[in-house]
Write a protein that holds these residues in place. Structure first.
Motif, mmCIF file in Angstrom:
data_model
loop_
_atom_site.group_PDB
_atom_site.id
_atom_site.type_symbol
_atom_site.label_atom_id
_atom_site.label_comp_id
_atom_site.label_asym_id
_atom_site.label_seq_id
_atom_site.Cartn_x
_atom_site.Cartn_y
_atom_site.Cartn_z
ATOM 1 N N PRO A 66 -17.644 15.422 -8.553
ATOM 2 C CA PRO A 66 -16.354 14.842 -8.923
ATOM 3 C C PRO A 66 -15.833 13.848 -7.895
ATOM 4 O O PRO A 66 -14.662 13.476 -7.934
ATOM 5 C CB PRO A 66 -15.455 16.074 -8.983
ATOM 6 C CG PRO A 66 -15.981 16.944 -7.865
ATOM 7 C CD PRO A 66 -17.480 16.718 -7.847
ATOM 8 N N HIS A 67 -16.708 13.456 -6.962
ATOM 9 C CA HIS A 67 -16.250 12.626 -5.843
ATOM 10 C C HIS A 67 -16.392 11.137 -6.164
ATOM 11 O O HIS A 67 -17.175 10.413 -5.539
ATOM 12 C CB HIS A 67 -17.024 12.989 -4.579
ATOM 13 C CG HIS A 67 -16.977 14.453 -4.234
ATOM 14 N ND1 HIS A 67 -15.808 15.093 -3.911
ATOM 15 C CD2 HIS A 67 -17.955 15.404 -4.207
ATOM 16 C CE1 HIS A 67 -16.058 16.367 -3.672
ATOM 17 N NE2 HIS A 67 -17.356 16.582 -3.852
ATOM 18 N N SER A 68 -15.636 10.709 -7.153
ATOM 19 C CA SER A 68 -15.603 9.293 -7.519
ATOM 20 C C SER A 68 -14.206 8.966 -8.010
ATOM 21 O O SER A 68 -13.361 9.859 -8.178
ATOM 22 C CB SER A 68 -16.627 9.001 -8.623
ATOM 23 O OG SER A 68 -16.215 9.587 -9.854
ATOM 24 N N TYR A 69 -13.944 7.708 -8.256
ATOM 25 C CA TYR A 69 -12.616 7.292 -8.714
ATOM 26 C C TYR A 69 -12.237 7.983 -10.011
ATOM 27 O O TYR A 69 -11.111 8.461 -10.176
ATOM 28 C CB TYR A 69 -12.604 5.768 -8.894
ATOM 29 C CG TYR A 69 -11.292 5.218 -9.404
ATOM 30 C CD1 TYR A 69 -10.154 5.203 -8.588
ATOM 31 C CD2 TYR A 69 -11.176 4.710 -10.694
ATOM 32 C CE1 TYR A 69 -8.944 4.692 -9.050
ATOM 33 C CE2 TYR A 69 -9.976 4.204 -11.172
ATOM 34 C CZ TYR A 69 -8.862 4.194 -10.346
ATOM 35 O OH TYR A 69 -7.669 3.699 -10.808
ATOM 36 N N THR A 70 -13.183 8.066 -10.941
ATOM 37 C CA THR A 70 -12.907 8.670 -12.244
ATOM 38 C C THR A 70 -13.148 10.171 -12.290
ATOM 39 O O THR A 70 -12.774 10.829 -13.259
ATOM 40 C CB THR A 70 -13.788 8.022 -13.329
ATOM 41 O OG1 THR A 70 -15.169 8.233 -12.988
ATOM 42 C CG2 THR A 70 -13.516 6.536 -13.453
ATOM 43 N N GLY A 71 -13.795 10.716 -11.255
ATOM 44 C CA GLY A 71 -14.183 12.115 -11.280
ATOM 45 C C GLY A 71 -15.501 12.340 -11.995
ATOM 46 O O GLY A 71 -15.964 13.478 -12.113
ATOM 47 N N GLY A 77 -7.845 -0.340 -18.918
ATOM 48 C CA GLY A 77 -7.382 0.792 -18.116
ATOM 49 C C GLY A 77 -8.138 2.088 -18.310
ATOM 50 O O GLY A 77 -7.686 3.148 -17.859
ATOM 51 N N GLU A 78 -9.324 2.035 -18.934
ATOM 52 C CA GLU A 78 -10.009 3.286 -19.280
ATOM 53 C C GLU A 78 -10.544 4.016 -18.050
ATOM 54 O O GLU A 78 -10.602 5.251 -18.037
ATOM 55 C CB GLU A 78 -11.142 3.021 -20.273
ATOM 56 C CG GLU A 78 -11.739 4.307 -20.821
ATOM 57 C CD GLU A 78 -12.692 4.097 -21.984
ATOM 58 O OE1 GLU A 78 -13.299 5.098 -22.421
ATOM 59 O OE2 GLU A 78 -12.839 2.947 -22.451
ATOM 60 N N PHE A 79 -10.922 3.299 -17.011
ATOM 61 C CA PHE A 79 -11.396 3.972 -15.799
ATOM 62 C C PHE A 79 -10.267 4.794 -15.175
ATOM 63 O O PHE A 79 -10.455 5.954 -14.795
ATOM 64 C CB PHE A 79 -11.933 2.945 -14.791
ATOM 65 C CG PHE A 79 -13.217 2.292 -15.213
ATOM 66 C CD1 PHE A 79 -14.437 2.926 -15.004
ATOM 67 C CD2 PHE A 79 -13.216 1.053 -15.824
ATOM 68 C CE1 PHE A 79 -15.630 2.332 -15.389
ATOM 69 C CE2 PHE A 79 -14.395 0.450 -16.224
ATOM 70 C CZ PHE A 79 -15.603 1.084 -16.013
ATOM 71 N N THR A 80 -9.080 4.194 -15.072
ATOM 72 C CA THR A 80 -7.943 4.910 -14.489
ATOM 73 C C THR A 80 -7.471 6.025 -15.411
ATOM 74 O O THR A 80 -7.042 7.087 -14.954
ATOM 75 C CB THR A 80 -6.788 3.930 -14.208
ATOM 76 O OG1 THR A 80 -7.267 2.866 -13.375
ATOM 77 C CG2 THR A 80 -5.645 4.623 -13.473
ATOM 78 N N ARG A 81 -7.571 5.807 -16.714
ATOM 79 C CA ARG A 81 -7.191 6.867 -17.656
ATOM 80 C C ARG A 81 -8.124 8.066 -17.500
ATOM 81 O O ARG A 81 -7.678 9.219 -17.588
ATOM 82 C CB ARG A 81 -7.236 6.332 -19.082
ATOM 83 C CG ARG A 81 -6.779 7.352 -20.115
ATOM 84 C CD ARG A 81 -6.436 6.698 -21.426
ATOM 85 N NE ARG A 81 -6.045 7.660 -22.443
ATOM 86 C CZ ARG A 81 -5.539 7.345 -23.630
ATOM 87 N NH1 ARG A 81 -5.358 6.077 -23.944
ATOM 88 N NH2 ARG A 81 -5.211 8.272 -24.510
ATOM 89 N N ARG A 82 -9.413 7.814 -17.281
ATOM 90 C CA ARG A 82 -10.341 8.918 -17.047
ATOM 91 C C ARG A 82 -10.025 9.628 -15.729
ATOM 92 O O ARG A 82 -10.159 10.844 -15.618
ATOM 93 C CB ARG A 82 -11.777 8.400 -17.050
ATOM 94 C CG ARG A 82 -12.249 7.985 -18.436
ATOM 95 C CD ARG A 82 -13.731 7.685 -18.471
ATOM 96 N NE ARG A 82 -14.169 7.397 -19.838
ATOM 97 C CZ ARG A 82 -15.406 7.559 -20.280
ATOM 98 N NH1 ARG A 82 -16.355 7.997 -19.461
ATOM 99 N NH2 ARG A 82 -15.719 7.286 -21.543
ATOM 100 N N ALA A 137 -1.237 6.861 -11.360
ATOM 101 C CA ALA A 137 -2.068 5.939 -12.136
ATOM 102 C C ALA A 137 -1.350 4.613 -12.355
ATOM 103 O O ALA A 137 -1.945 3.531 -12.226
ATOM 104 C CB ALA A 137 -2.436 6.562 -13.479
ATOM 105 N N GLU A 138 -0.060 4.672 -12.652
ATOM 106 C CA GLU A 138 0.710 3.438 -12.840
ATOM 107 C C GLU A 138 0.872 2.686 -11.518
ATOM 108 O O GLU A 138 0.946 1.455 -11.496
ATOM 109 C CB GLU A 138 2.074 3.773 -13.440
ATOM 110 C CG GLU A 138 1.982 4.222 -14.891
ATOM 111 C CD GLU A 138 3.295 4.757 -15.427
ATOM 112 O OE1 GLU A 138 3.899 4.086 -16.262
ATOM 113 O OE2 GLU A 138 3.698 5.859 -15.006
ATOM 114 N N ALA A 139 0.896 3.437 -10.415
ATOM 115 C CA ALA A 139 0.996 2.793 -9.101
ATOM 116 C C ALA A 139 -0.267 1.996 -8.779
ATOM 117 O O ALA A 139 -0.210 1.036 -8.000
ATOM 118 C CB ALA A 139 1.252 3.840 -8.017
ATOM 119 N N VAL A 140 -1.410 2.393 -9.357
ATOM 120 C CA VAL A 140 -2.639 1.620 -9.165
ATOM 121 C C VAL A 140 -2.442 0.191 -9.657
ATOM 122 O O VAL A 140 -2.796 -0.783 -8.976
ATOM 123 C CB VAL A 140 -3.824 2.280 -9.913
ATOM 124 C CG1 VAL A 140 -5.052 1.367 -9.889
ATOM 125 C CG2 VAL A 140 -4.163 3.625 -9.291
ATOM 126 N N ALA A 141 -1.860 0.056 -10.860
ATOM 127 C CA ALA A 141 -1.605 -1.274 -11.416
ATOM 128 C C ALA A 141 -0.617 -2.041 -10.549
ATOM 129 O O ALA A 141 -0.783 -3.240 -10.303
ATOM 130 C CB ALA A 141 -1.079 -1.144 -12.845
#
Length: 497
Positions: free
Chosen positions: A71-76, A109-114, A126-130
């Motif tokens: 799970p050690h990635s941006y998306t898990g 935004g699908e990567f951040t949604r995942r 997640a919104e702070a990423v944008a």
């Protein structure tokens, strides 16, 4: 949205730099990389996470692939980021090969949604990423980074948990209503409500500052016709952004541009000159000038130093009368360079002595008054007209044409916002309109709870208002979500984010 799909997308702009990055995420991410890339040593599927691997895509490009294991990635999820040369052709071909191997193009935004779905971050983060990616100043970057690190969400979660505990006790009272048992201590509940209401109220109030930092602090440049407003805007920006002409009424609509000063983003609004006009189009522009003054956080009132005091004072009154006390007003007297043009021999020094010329040129401008004396006379004039005098009224001499005084004006603008990014500290500021509206609704609900307790309203009614407040807080960081809400949020992200 199918989380069993393996998604792909460019994570960087294509064709505008030396390299581009293509992101792959999903259960078959490593398999897709092995299918498309011929790695020099070993396969991606047999590699450990946090590994960089060199490989070749036959007849296309040499690449570097970064391997991330779940799970050690941006998306898990298992992920691969391929760095290739930033050719539109190369990127398009790699995407085609990955799709042929079984991947599909990611949605917005699908990567951040995942990442949100995997619990790597909450919805506010997640919104702070944008916001972090879109930040254009040191201040907006710092605010977004603070939110991304979770301090803002943590505060809301703690507050919500306390309200949930009390809601549970109130629900128990409803279950035992016939026995008239009281599980929730009313004094304790009122203290918590007061604390929560004060904290949420502070967050609601911070939206004005947070939104200004995120989108730029609005600064309206206002004044009479031909006072030099457009010239001032161009001088501050360092480019010919607004049309400059000696013809009165040249600017008929607002002109907006942003400028970064000492890490703070300012959104300058050049407005139509304020005067009586029978021209229908110009009147619309003047009304928009007044509207810009009302919306601006800072107003630069430009006074024409080349016209008699009577006209200057009337122009200043037209500005001050339209400004609420909570606005920052900076008055500048423009065209001081014209004083030298009249009789340069009378001004042997740069600082100007403001004397003798009133006898020689009695009808010309306000050159005979130094800035402090001009401010005093204008204050007297405003008082005589029943117009409240701004606290600490002062006037700065400038020349938009030569640049004189502009550095001081820039410093005044920055100081009007505190000490800039360094003054923010770890302060929590609300920058998101969705969050602001949810907090306002939660605040109204808590006030209803407080009023219900004072009126000794039935417990079920008070409990419902409390549940509403808990719900609204939960929507901010994602404890409560709907597909429509998530679709709306992530549709505003770019593909690859």
């Amino acid at each position: 949205m199918n989380y069993q799909d393996t998604i792909i997308a460019p994570a960087t702009s294509v064709g505008s730099g030396a390299i581009s990055v293509i992101r792959i995420s999903g259960p078959d991410a490593l398999k897709l990389a092995d299918t498309v890339i011929d790695f020099k040593t070993g396969a991606a599927m047999s590699s450990e996470g946090y590994t960089l691997k060199y490989g070749t895509i036959k007849d296309l490009d040499d690449v570097i692939a970064a391997i991330f294991r779940a799970p050690h990635s941006y998306t898990g999820e298992d992920s691969v980021e391929i760095s290739c040369h930033s050719s539109r052709y190369i990127v398009a071909r790699i995407l085609q090969l990955l799709i042929k191997a079984g991947g599909r193009m990611a949605g917005a935004g699908e990567f951040t949604r995942r990442a949100f779905a995997a619990g790597k971050m909450d919805l506010a983060q997640a919104e702070a990423v944008a916001d972090l990616i879109a930040s254009e100043s040191a201040a907006s970057h710092k605010v977004a980074l603070n939110q991304l690190r979770g301090g803002y969400s943590g505060e809301l979660k703690e507050l919500r948990e306390k309200l949930v505990e009390l809601a549970v006790l109130m629900e128990l009272e409803l279950d035992f209503s016939e026995e008239e048992l009281e599980f929730a201590n009313r004094s304790q509940l009122q203290n918590l409500l007061d604390s929560a209401t004060a904290r949420i109220g502070k967050l609601v109030d911070s939206f004005r500052s947070g939104n200004a930092i995120k989108n730029g602090i609005p600064v309206a440049i206002v004044g009479a016709v031909n006072a030099g407003k457009s010239t001032l805007l161009n001088a501050l920006l360092g480019e010919e952004r607004a049309i400059v002409s000696d013809i009165p009424g040249t600017t008929r609509d607002t002109v907006e541009e942003v400028l970064n000063l000492d890490g703070m983003l300012f959104r300058f609004i050049d407005t139509a000159g304020i005067r009586e006009s029978s021209d229908h189009v110009e009147k619309i522009g003047i009304e928009r000038s007044y509207s810009s003054m009302a919306k601006a956080g800072i107003v630069i009132g430009v006074l024409d130093g080349a016209v008699p005091f009577k006209e200057v004072s009337k122009a200043c009154a037209a500005i001050v009368a339209r400004i609420s006390p909570d606005k920052t007003l900076i008055l500048v007297r423009n065209k001081v360079d014209s004083y030298d043009a009249i009789a340069p021999e009378e001004f042997p020094t740069v600082d100007r002595s403001y004397n003798v010329l009133q006898l020689k040129y009695p009808a010309f401008g306000t050159y005979d008054l130094d800035p402090s004396r001009l401010a005093e006379k204008i204050s007297d004039y405003l008082s005589s007209k029943g117009i409240p005098v701004p606290e600490g009224i002062s006037i700065l001499d400038i020349s938009a044409k030569t640049g004189e005084g502009l550095d001081t004006l820039r410093s005044k603008l920055v100081s009007a916002c505190g000490d800039g990014p360094s003054d923010l500290g770890d302060a929590t500021l609300v920058t998101n309109l969705r969050h602001y509206e949810a907090l306002e609704r939660a605040l109204d609900d808590l006030r209803q709870v407080s009023a219900g307790l004072e009126r000794h309203s039935p417990t079920d009614l008070v409990a419902q208002d409390l549940r509403n407040a808990i719900y609204e807080l939960g929507t901010i960081f994602g404890a409560v979500t709907t597909d429509d809400l998530l679709d709306n949020i992530f549709s505003k992200f770019c593909i690859g984010k």
